[in-house]
Design a protein around this motif. Structure first.
Motif, PDB file in Angstrom:
ATOM      1  N   LEU A  51       0.831  -1.200   0.000  1.00 31.21           N
ATOM      2  CA  LEU A  51       0.000   0.000   0.000  1.00 31.21           C
ATOM      3  C   LEU A  51       0.871   1.257   0.000  1.00 31.21           C
ATOM      4  N   LEU A  52       1.937   1.251   0.779  1.00 30.06           N
ATOM      5  CA  LEU A  52       2.865   2.369   0.838  1.00 30.06           C
ATOM      6  C   LEU A  52       3.493   2.646  -0.530  1.00 30.06           C
ATOM      7  N   LEU A  53       3.771   1.574  -1.275  1.00 23.96           N
ATOM      8  CA  LEU A  53       4.343   1.725  -2.622  1.00 23.96           C
ATOM      9  C   LEU A  53       3.273   1.961  -3.682  1.00 23.96           C
ATOM     10  N   ASP A  54       2.017   2.006  -3.250  1.00 23.90           N
ATOM     11  CA  ASP A  54       0.877   2.192  -4.159  1.00 23.90           C
ATOM     12  C   ASP A  54       0.778   1.048  -5.167  1.00 23.90           C
ATOM     13  N   ILE A  55       1.028  -0.171  -4.665  1.00 18.68           N
ATOM     14  CA  ILE A  55       0.912  -1.387  -5.475  1.00 18.68           C
ATOM     15  C   ILE A  55      -0.323  -2.134  -5.001  1.00 18.68           C
ATOM     16  N   ASP A  56      -1.208  -2.445  -5.928  1.00 16.94           N
ATOM     17  CA  ASP A  56      -2.432  -3.171  -5.582  1.00 16.94           C
ATOM     18  C   ASP A  56      -2.085  -4.622  -5.294  1.00 16.94           C
TER      19      ASP A  56
ATOM     20  N   LEU B 253       6.727  -1.461 -10.309  1.00 18.98           N
ATOM     21  CA  LEU B 253       5.275  -1.459 -10.145  1.00 18.98           C
ATOM     22  C   LEU B 253       4.752  -0.360  -9.230  1.00 18.98           C
ATOM     23  N   ARG B 254       5.614   0.281  -8.500  1.00 17.68           N
ATOM     24  CA  ARG B 254       5.142   1.265  -7.519  1.00 17.68           C
ATOM     25  C   ARG B 254       4.471   2.442  -8.216  1.00 17.68           C
ATOM     26  N   GLY B 255       3.474   2.954  -7.551  1.00 19.95           N
ATOM     27  CA  GLY B 255       2.756   4.122  -8.059  1.00 19.95           C
ATOM     28  C   GLY B 255       1.704   3.745  -9.074  1.00 19.95           C
ATOM     29  N   PRO B 256       0.816   4.684  -9.344  1.00 19.45           N
ATOM     30  CA  PRO B 256      -0.229   4.429 -10.332  1.00 19.45           C
ATOM     31  C   PRO B 256       0.351   4.416 -11.744  1.00 19.45           C
TER      32      PRO B 256
END
Length: 119
Positions: free
Chosen positions: A32-37, A68-71
């Motif tokens: 979640l911190l890395l914005d990875i689903d 993969l991090r972030g949108p």
């Protein structure tokens, strides 16, 4: 995080180890911190398993998480669309080539079969 998920300590994360930690608050928080689903553990595992070995080593884990991090950005999606389009074009060319070869082969077989004494 890698060591936490690698429960066996063998330096590689298996699918079973990965799935077991996806419900873990710490692992979920990390992704979640890395914005990875991380809601689809199987898909995430496949994306991190760069070499297709069905195991994730430390390098794959770190590099995969960084990629993969972030949108997704519009340039990432445009690149994906472009690569997909080129791949489909290559596939269609191959299919046409195979179809032409099969038609030629079929015509040759028909010619051979039409000869007297050939059954």
């Amino acid at each position: 995080m890698f060591r936490r998920i690698d429960a066996s300590g063998d330096g590689a994360i298996t699918m079973e180890e990965f799935e077991a930690h996806m419900t873990d608050d710490i692992a979920s928080g990390f992704f979640l911190l890395l914005d990875i689903d991380s809601s689809d553990a199987y898909t995430l595992f496949r994306l991190l398993d760069a070499d297709g070995s069905h195991e994730i080593d430390a390098d794959e884990f770190v590099l995969g998480c960084l990629k993969l991090r972030g949108p997704a950005k519009s340039v990432d999606l445009a690149t994906l669309r472009s690569e997909h389009k080129r791949g489909m074009q290559k596939c269609h060319l191959q299919m046409r080539s195979v179809q032409a070869a099969l038609q030629t082969l079929s015509a040759q077989l028909a010619m051979v079969a039409s000869r007297p004494g050939v059954r």
